[in-house]
Design a protein around this motif. Structure first.
Motif, PDB file in Angstrom:
ATOM      1  N   ASP A 254       0.847  -1.189   0.000  1.00  0.00           N
ATOM      2  CA  ASP A 254       0.000   0.000   0.000  1.00  0.00           C
ATOM      3  C   ASP A 254       0.888   1.246   0.000  1.00  0.00           C
ATOM      4  O   ASP A 254       1.713   1.437   0.901  1.00  0.00           O
ATOM      5  CB  ASP A 254      -0.893  -0.028   1.246  1.00  0.00           C
ATOM      6  CG  ASP A 254      -1.936   1.075   1.266  1.00  0.00           C
ATOM      7  OD1 ASP A 254      -1.708   2.135   0.646  1.00  0.00           O
ATOM      8  OD2 ASP A 254      -2.974   0.877   1.927  1.00  0.00           O
ATOM      9  N   VAL A 255       0.752   2.098  -1.006  1.00  0.00           N
ATOM     10  CA  VAL A 255       1.645   3.263  -1.120  1.00  0.00           C
ATOM     11  C   VAL A 255       1.426   4.267   0.006  1.00  0.00           C
ATOM     12  O   VAL A 255       2.267   5.153   0.214  1.00  0.00           O
ATOM     13  CB  VAL A 255       1.487   3.964  -2.488  1.00  0.00           C
ATOM     14  CG1 VAL A 255       2.025   3.090  -3.602  1.00  0.00           C
ATOM     15  CG2 VAL A 255       0.036   4.349  -2.751  1.00  0.00           C
ATOM     16  N   SER A 256       0.328   4.138   0.736  1.00  0.00           N
ATOM     17  CA  SER A 256       0.116   5.013   1.894  1.00  0.00           C
ATOM     18  C   SER A 256       0.785   4.460   3.150  1.00  0.00           C
ATOM     19  O   SER A 256       0.764   5.111   4.197  1.00  0.00           O
ATOM     20  CB  SER A 256      -1.383   5.206   2.154  1.00  0.00           C
ATOM     21  OG  SER A 256      -1.978   4.002   2.613  1.00  0.00           O
ATOM     22  N   LYS A 257       1.392   3.264   3.030  1.00  0.00           N
ATOM     23  CA  LYS A 257       2.027   2.628   4.187  1.00  0.00           C
ATOM     24  C   LYS A 257       3.467   2.221   3.882  1.00  0.00           C
ATOM     25  O   LYS A 257       3.985   1.247   4.411  1.00  0.00           O
ATOM     26  CB  LYS A 257       1.237   1.387   4.602  1.00  0.00           C
ATOM     27  CG  LYS A 257      -0.208   1.674   4.991  1.00  0.00           C
ATOM     28  CD  LYS A 257      -0.980   0.395   5.295  1.00  0.00           C
ATOM     29  CE  LYS A 257      -2.425   0.705   5.642  1.00  0.00           C
ATOM     30  NZ  LYS A 257      -3.219  -0.538   5.873  1.00  0.00           N
ATOM     31  N   GLU A 258       4.136   2.975   3.024  1.00  0.00           N
ATOM     32  CA  GLU A 258       5.503   2.617   2.631  1.00  0.00           C
ATOM     33  C   GLU A 258       6.454   2.642   3.822  1.00  0.00           C
ATOM     34  O   GLU A 258       6.254   3.369   4.782  1.00  0.00           O
ATOM     35  CB  GLU A 258       5.996   3.563   1.531  1.00  0.00           C
ATOM     36  CG  GLU A 258       5.297   3.331   0.208  1.00  0.00           C
ATOM     37  CD  GLU A 258       5.791   4.252  -0.882  1.00  0.00           C
ATOM     38  OE1 GLU A 258       5.817   3.832  -2.044  1.00  0.00           O
ATOM     39  OE2 GLU A 258       6.132   5.413  -0.581  1.00  0.00           O
TER      40      GLU A 258
END
Length: 463
Positions: A254-258
């Motif tokens: 998830d790109v919001s949780k890199e």
């Protein structure tokens, strides 16, 4: 914030590499001595070392072909694209004149050159803690470069200090054993110098955990099973409060949780910063063909299959869900990171190492527990020891699990090589290969420039 790989134009010009390994003088002796004056200079130089990872010639594009396309996971269906240079890699018809091979070699040695300059000038850093950190980071990045070199080409020049073009011509191809020894020494040094985590402003820098994880993979590649098992056991014991599996596989990407708790080291990007984003590689899109046997290997409940199914971004981009991201309105780039080391890898390496030392044949064995932790997170059916009745069956299960867990993460080809299963695997998808194809050809430009078959021979099977 992400670690800033970009640096000012002046520093970039000083640190940029030239055309090939043997032309390694982007900084003259005088300008090099004048450039590295203080801590800021070393930090900028180190940023350039990280920047090498992002680019087209490494993880930005060419490594995807050399490390993933080469395997049985994906097929290139565009023989006319880029004059066939990617297609030839996929089809085992690559020659020493292939530009993917040439420029990947060149960029790896440019990265090593940059790391060597940092290490050679580290004494200008007056803060003891920063000096130790920067030395550890440069050692880690040099080790990573040499690990890729030795896995892609085998014997190779081993350069551990800044050299001139004239000096470079005197370097022959060192034995793989000597290169691995240096890699181990660099990673042992880095492990003792680096911290286990950073604040948000420095996420993406190499950590002690990343150095230990990479060292464990180096041990595993050399089949040093006890060393690998001992190190992996310690990583799990010492760092499981900081790192671990995400709740779902989707959460990992998830790109919001890199840079979440599962990511030990990743090549970082930022789509909102000019020059720090990237486009979608064709092998992440529906222009390539994912192996049907891979798709069929997932169980009905396994959530990982959805991660390599296509998801629409816009009218022109249909990408695998694992690397889904939307384009930035200003830069027109995406910015998903590419993970190189994550906690699932720690668990599967641990399972493999312990099984190779001793097949325990127990439902409570450490090897089975590590294997099942990965399967449980994916909602796959967990193994019972009766499903894996001997060491060989367990070995095959771990290799298959790695294929299910890491497609498109650039592990598969190296997994096939180090387990000596590439010939069998490629035969299942229609290719007859020999062990000559375990390595790539040395770029013709290098062989011709040295012109010494005794110290700088071409790899067998190529000309």
């Amino acid at each position: 914030m992400k670690i800033k790989y970009y640096i000012v134009a002046f520093a970039f010009l000083l640190l940029s590499g030239c055309s090939d390994f043997l032309d390694l003088t982007p900084i003259s002796e005088a300008s090099s001595a004048n450039y590295y004056k203080n801590t800021s200079d070393i930090n900028s130089a180190l940023s350039a070392c990280y920047a090498s990872l992002q680019g087209t010639y490494q993880y930005g594009e060419y490594f995807i072909s050399l490390m993933e396309l080469r395997s049985d996971n994906v097929e290139d269906i565009n023989p006319g694209g880029a004059a066939g240079m990617f297609y030839f890699i996929d089809n085992f018809t690559v020659t020493s004149g292939n530009n993917v091979v040439r420029y990947a070699w060149k960029e790896l040695y440019n990265q090593i050159y940059r790391c060597n300059n940092v290490l050679a000038n580290i004494d200008v850093v007056t803060n003891a803690d920063l000096k130790k950190q920067y030395e550890g980071e440069a050692s880690f990045l040099r080790a990573l470069a040499y690990f890729n070199i030795v896995r892609l080409w085998g014997n190779a020049p081993l350069i551990l200090k800044p050299v001139t073009a004239a000096e470079a011509k005197g370097y022959g191809r060192s034995a793989m054993s000597e290169i691995y020894k240096t890699i181990e020494e660099d990673l042992e040094r880095a492990s003792g110098m680096l911290v286990s985590s950073y604040d948000d402003d420095n996420l993406g820098r190499a950590t002690s955990v990343a150095a230990k994880a990479l060292l464990a993979k180096v041990y595993l590649t050399q089949q040093k099973w006890p060393s690998a098992a001992s190190l992996l056991d310690n990583i799990i014991k010492d760092y499981s409060s900081q790192y671990g599996l995400q709740n779902t596989v989707a959460d990992v990407f998830d790109v919001s949780k890199e840079m979440n708790k599962e990511i030990l080291f990743a090549v970082r990007y930022s789509k909102s910063v000019l020059g720090e984003g990237h486009g979608y590689n064709d092998y992440f899109k529906d222009k390539s063909v994912i192996d049907n046997q891979l798709l069929a290997s997932y169980g009905n409940t396994d959530e990982r299959k959805a991660m390599i199914e296509y998801k629409r971004v816009d009218a022109n981009n249909n990408v695998i869900a694992k690397y889904y991201d939307t384009f930035d309105a200003t830069t027109a780039k995406v910015g998903f990171d590419l993970p190189l080391l994550r906690w699932a890898d720690i668990l599967l390496m641990c399972a493999e190492a312990h099984n190779e030392i001793t097949y325990e044949g127990s439902d409570t064995s450490k090897a089975l527990n590590c294997l099942n932790l990965v399967r449980k997170r994916a909602k796959a059916v967990e193994y019972k020891i009766t499903d894996l009745k001997d060491q060989s069956a367990f070995r095959k299960a771990v290799l298959e699990e790695r294929r299910l867990e890491f497609p498109f993460e650039l592990h598969r080809w190296f997994d096939l090589i180090r387990t000596d299963t590439a010939i069998e695997a490629m035969a299942r998808v229609g290719f007859t290969i020999t062990k000559n194809e375990y390595l790539y050809p040395i770029p013709k430009t290098e062989v011709d420039l040295v012109n010494n078959p005794e110290t700088f021979p071409q790899n067998p099977g190529y000309n």
